[in-house]
Design an enzyme around this catalytic site. Sequence first.
Site, short mmCIF file in Angstrom:
data_model
loop_
_atom_site.label_atom_id
_atom_site.label_comp_id
_atom_site.label_asym_id
_atom_site.label_seq_id
_atom_site.Cartn_x
_atom_site.Cartn_y
_atom_site.Cartn_z
N ARG A 66 0.82 -1.23 0.00
CA ARG A 66 0.00 0.00 0.00
C ARG A 66 0.84 1.26 0.00
O ARG A 66 0.40 2.32 -0.44
CB ARG A 66 -1.00 -0.04 1.15
CG ARG A 66 -2.16 -0.97 0.85
CD ARG A 66 -2.90 -1.29 2.09
NE ARG A 66 -2.04 -2.08 2.96
CZ ARG A 66 -2.44 -3.07 3.70
NH1 ARG A 66 -3.67 -3.39 3.72
NH2 ARG A 66 -1.59 -3.75 4.45
N GLU A 103 5.07 -11.82 14.61
CA GLU A 103 4.61 -12.51 15.82
C GLU A 103 5.14 -13.95 15.84
O GLU A 103 5.63 -14.44 16.85
CB GLU A 103 3.08 -12.50 15.82
CG GLU A 103 2.47 -12.71 17.17
CD GLU A 103 0.96 -12.57 17.10
OE1 GLU A 103 0.42 -12.08 16.09
OE2 GLU A 103 0.32 -13.00 18.08
#
Length: 186
Positions: A66, A103
């Site tokens: 993006r 993560e």
Amino acid sequence: MTLTAEERSIIMESIRDIPDFPKPGIVFKDITTLLGNPQAFDTLMNHLEKRYAGYELDYVAGIDARGFIFGAALADRLNVGFVPVRKKGKLPYTTVAEKYSLEYGFDEVEIHIDSFGENGLCPSGTPAKVLLIDDLIATGGTAKAAASLIDKVGAECVEACFIMELGFLNGKEGIEAPVYSVLELD
Ligand code: AMP
């Protein structure tokens, strides 16, 4: 250079929240609705153009994917080059890469070694001045890796800019360059 209250609400209201995407507990900030709204997109780009017109930038570098949209539009407005910071394995020429933690596991971003000129230098011999841009900063891992790539090839990251910042994650703390976020979200 700050947004007026009206500009802020035009941009803010054009971004859609998608709860539990891509997994439960995450509120995904969907900017496709901003891009599809010409008034909101133009308000945002006018703001960014005004802010960075005086920075004497040489390049805008946008983060996959993006960041490419906002970065390329801004580079064109500022009449400077655009450099894509890509996820690993997409760029065809010699690259420089930087890993960052997720993560679970890690990811990697890369740029072409000569993205900002040979050794990251302008024809005058000074390091190229680069603005880094992405749609959103969360933990800051992606942006930190991207900023260090700019350093690694000899250029200078003069600022990192985000359309949105998830303030509660303190992502900007790990980034050495100054950080500007159009919208700070709690
Ligand atoms: P981070 O490395 O944690 O700062 O994550 C930033 C990257 O993940 C950016 O490229 C964002 O586009 C994307 N991202 C992370 N969290 C969100 C979210 N809540 N909504 C939309 N995009 C996100």
